[in-house]
Write a protein that holds these residues in place. Structure first.
Motif, short mmCIF file in Angstrom:
data_model
loop_
_atom_site.label_atom_id
_atom_site.label_comp_id
_atom_site.label_asym_id
_atom_site.label_seq_id
_atom_site.Cartn_x
_atom_site.Cartn_y
_atom_site.Cartn_z
N LYS A 2 13.67 5.39 -19.30
CA LYS A 2 13.74 5.15 -17.85
C LYS A 2 13.29 6.39 -17.08
CE LYS A 2 16.93 3.57 -14.30
NZ LYS A 2 18.29 3.16 -13.97
N LYS A 3 13.69 7.58 -17.55
CA LYS A 3 13.30 8.83 -16.89
C LYS A 3 11.78 9.02 -16.94
CE LYS A 3 16.69 12.37 -16.54
NZ LYS A 3 17.43 13.45 -17.09
N ILE A 4 11.19 8.73 -18.08
CA ILE A 4 9.73 8.89 -18.23
C ILE A 4 9.02 7.92 -17.29
CG2 ILE A 4 7.80 8.55 -19.83
CD1 ILE A 4 9.74 9.50 -22.08
N LEU A 5 9.48 6.67 -17.24
CA LEU A 5 8.87 5.69 -16.35
C LEU A 5 9.01 6.12 -14.89
CD1 LEU A 5 7.43 3.01 -16.00
CD2 LEU A 5 9.66 1.87 -16.08
N SER A 6 10.17 6.65 -14.53
CA SER A 6 10.39 7.13 -13.16
C SER A 6 9.41 8.26 -12.81
CB SER A 6 11.84 7.62 -13.00
OG SER A 6 12.05 8.11 -11.71
N VAL A 7 9.24 9.21 -13.71
CA VAL A 7 8.31 10.32 -13.47
C VAL A 7 6.89 9.78 -13.30
CG1 VAL A 7 7.23 12.36 -14.51
CG2 VAL A 7 9.71 12.09 -14.57
N LEU A 8 6.50 8.87 -14.16
CA LEU A 8 5.14 8.30 -14.08
C LEU A 8 4.93 7.54 -12.77
CD1 LEU A 8 4.65 7.00 -17.73
CD2 LEU A 8 3.51 8.95 -16.66
N LEU A 9 5.87 6.70 -12.40
CA LEU A 9 5.75 5.92 -11.16
C LEU A 9 5.73 6.83 -9.94
CD1 LEU A 9 8.11 2.89 -11.84
CD2 LEU A 9 5.64 2.81 -11.52
N ASN A 10 6.63 7.80 -9.89
CA ASN A 10 6.68 8.70 -8.73
C ASN A 10 5.43 9.54 -8.63
OD1 ASN A 10 9.35 8.51 -7.19
ND2 ASN A 10 9.98 8.38 -9.32
N THR A 11 4.91 9.99 -9.75
CA THR A 11 3.67 10.77 -9.74
C THR A 11 2.52 9.91 -9.23
OG1 THR A 11 4.45 12.13 -11.58
CG2 THR A 11 2.07 12.10 -11.17
N PHE A 12 2.44 8.68 -9.71
CA PHE A 12 1.37 7.77 -9.28
C PHE A 12 1.47 7.46 -7.79
CE2 PHE A 12 0.06 3.33 -8.50
CZ PHE A 12 -1.30 3.49 -8.65
N PHE A 13 2.65 7.09 -7.32
CA PHE A 13 2.80 6.67 -5.93
C PHE A 13 2.69 7.82 -4.94
CE2 PHE A 13 4.82 2.76 -7.73
CZ PHE A 13 3.81 1.90 -7.30
N ARG A 14 2.77 9.05 -5.40
CA ARG A 14 2.55 10.20 -4.51
C ARG A 14 1.08 10.30 -4.10
NH1 ARG A 14 7.17 12.60 -3.67
NH2 ARG A 14 8.71 12.81 -5.29
N MET A 77 6.08 -3.81 -9.01
CA MET A 77 5.15 -2.77 -8.59
C MET A 77 5.00 -2.77 -7.07
SD MET A 77 4.36 -0.84 -11.02
CE MET A 77 2.89 0.05 -10.59
N LYS A 78 4.96 -3.95 -6.48
CA LYS A 78 4.86 -4.05 -5.02
C LYS A 78 6.11 -3.45 -4.35
CE LYS A 78 3.74 -7.41 -1.44
NZ LYS A 78 3.47 -8.83 -1.16
N GLY A 79 7.28 -3.73 -4.91
CA GLY A 79 8.52 -3.17 -4.38
C GLY A 79 8.54 -1.65 -4.50
N TYR A 80 8.13 -1.15 -5.67
CA TYR A 80 8.08 0.31 -5.87
C TYR A 80 7.07 0.94 -4.90
CZ TYR A 80 10.57 -0.40 -10.30
OH TYR A 80 11.48 -0.73 -11.26
N TYR A 81 5.93 0.29 -4.72
CA TYR A 81 4.91 0.82 -3.81
C TYR A 81 5.47 0.94 -2.39
CZ TYR A 81 1.02 0.90 -0.58
OH TYR A 81 0.19 1.23 0.47
N HIS A 82 6.11 -0.12 -1.90
CA HIS A 82 6.61 -0.09 -0.53
C HIS A 82 7.77 0.90 -0.36
CE1 HIS A 82 3.85 -2.89 1.14
NE2 HIS A 82 4.14 -3.80 0.24
N LEU A 83 8.62 1.05 -1.37
CA LEU A 83 9.65 2.09 -1.30
C LEU A 83 9.02 3.47 -1.26
CD1 LEU A 83 12.51 1.07 -3.76
CD2 LEU A 83 12.74 1.61 -1.34
N ALA A 84 8.00 3.68 -2.06
CA ALA A 84 7.36 4.99 -2.15
C ALA A 84 6.58 5.35 -0.89
CB ALA A 84 6.45 5.05 -3.36
N THR A 85 6.18 4.36 -0.12
CA THR A 85 5.31 4.62 1.04
C THR A 85 5.96 4.31 2.38
OG1 THR A 85 4.27 2.44 0.84
CG2 THR A 85 3.20 4.29 -0.31
N ALA A 86 7.20 3.86 2.39
CA ALA A 86 7.90 3.58 3.65
C ALA A 86 8.49 4.86 4.22
CB ALA A 86 9.02 2.57 3.43
N LYS A 87 8.34 5.06 5.50
CA LYS A 87 8.93 6.22 6.17
C LYS A 87 10.46 6.12 6.18
CE LYS A 87 9.17 9.92 8.78
NZ LYS A 87 8.80 11.23 8.27
N PHE A 88 10.97 4.90 6.34
CA PHE A 88 12.41 4.69 6.48
C PHE A 88 12.94 3.74 5.42
CE2 PHE A 88 10.60 5.47 10.68
CZ PHE A 88 11.37 6.53 11.12
N TRP A 89 14.08 4.09 4.85
CA TRP A 89 14.85 3.21 3.97
C TRP A 89 16.17 2.94 4.69
CZ3 TRP A 89 14.85 5.96 -1.47
CH2 TRP A 89 13.55 6.07 -1.95
#
Length: 162
Positions: A2-14, A77-89
């Motif tokens: 899970k940690k590896i996947l998180s690092v990969l997703l966060n790196t990509f969505f940055r 992936m769509k949910g992760y994308y919108h979380l990673a790119t939304a100004k507000f949660w």
């Protein structure tokens, strides 16, 4: 894993910019309700043309009272994308996502009701009150009253704006 996947997703969505006019909402307990829903309804009614709104839901949730174009699915992936790119949660519990909040995002925690039971540090009887991991990303906590603020601070160690 899970940690590896998180690092990969966060790196990509940055690679994608945070969008200043995007808000992601999420409620607790498999429902679309509470303060996130109230904020969503208000924004939909008064600022629909100014902001892009998304509601993060589980696939089996009743979403009949949301605008269908605003629905995004948790753990997609769509949910992760919108979380990673939304100004507000705007959330009423901890998101618990693989996506971590960026410094230029704002996390508004509304919780999901009155704290009627002991939780967090108060259950453990812990003396050290460092901010719990799930509360570290919160920028603001919306409280019902001063007692609610005290309970959340004691239970989670949250020490920012309430």
């Amino acid at each position: 894993m899970k940690k590896i996947l998180s690092v990969l997703l966060n790196t990509f969505f940055r690679l994608f910019k945070v969008q200043k006019k995007k808000i992601v909402f999420q409620s607790a307990r498999g429902l679309v309700d509470g303060n996130p829903k109230a904020f969503y309804d208000y924004m939909r009614k008064h600022h629909k043309d100014e902001y892009t709104l998304y509601y993060l839901v589980e696939k089996d949730m009743d979403t009949s009272f949301l605008d269908q174009e605003d629905i995004i699915y948790y753990r997609s992936m769509k949910g992760y994308y919108h979380l990673a790119t939304a100004k507000f949660w705007v959330c009423s519990h901890s998101i618990g996502s693989l996506i971590k909040k960026r410094d230029n995002q704002i996390y508004l925690q509304t919780w999901h009701g009155r704290a009627l039971k002991k939780m967090g540090y108060d259950v453990m009887g812990a003396e050290v009150r460092e901010c719990m991991d799930h509360a570290k990303e919160w920028d603001y906590y919306i409280a019902n009253d001063k007692e609610d603020v005290n309970i959340i601070r004691s239970a989670t160690g949250f020490n920012k704006n309430a």
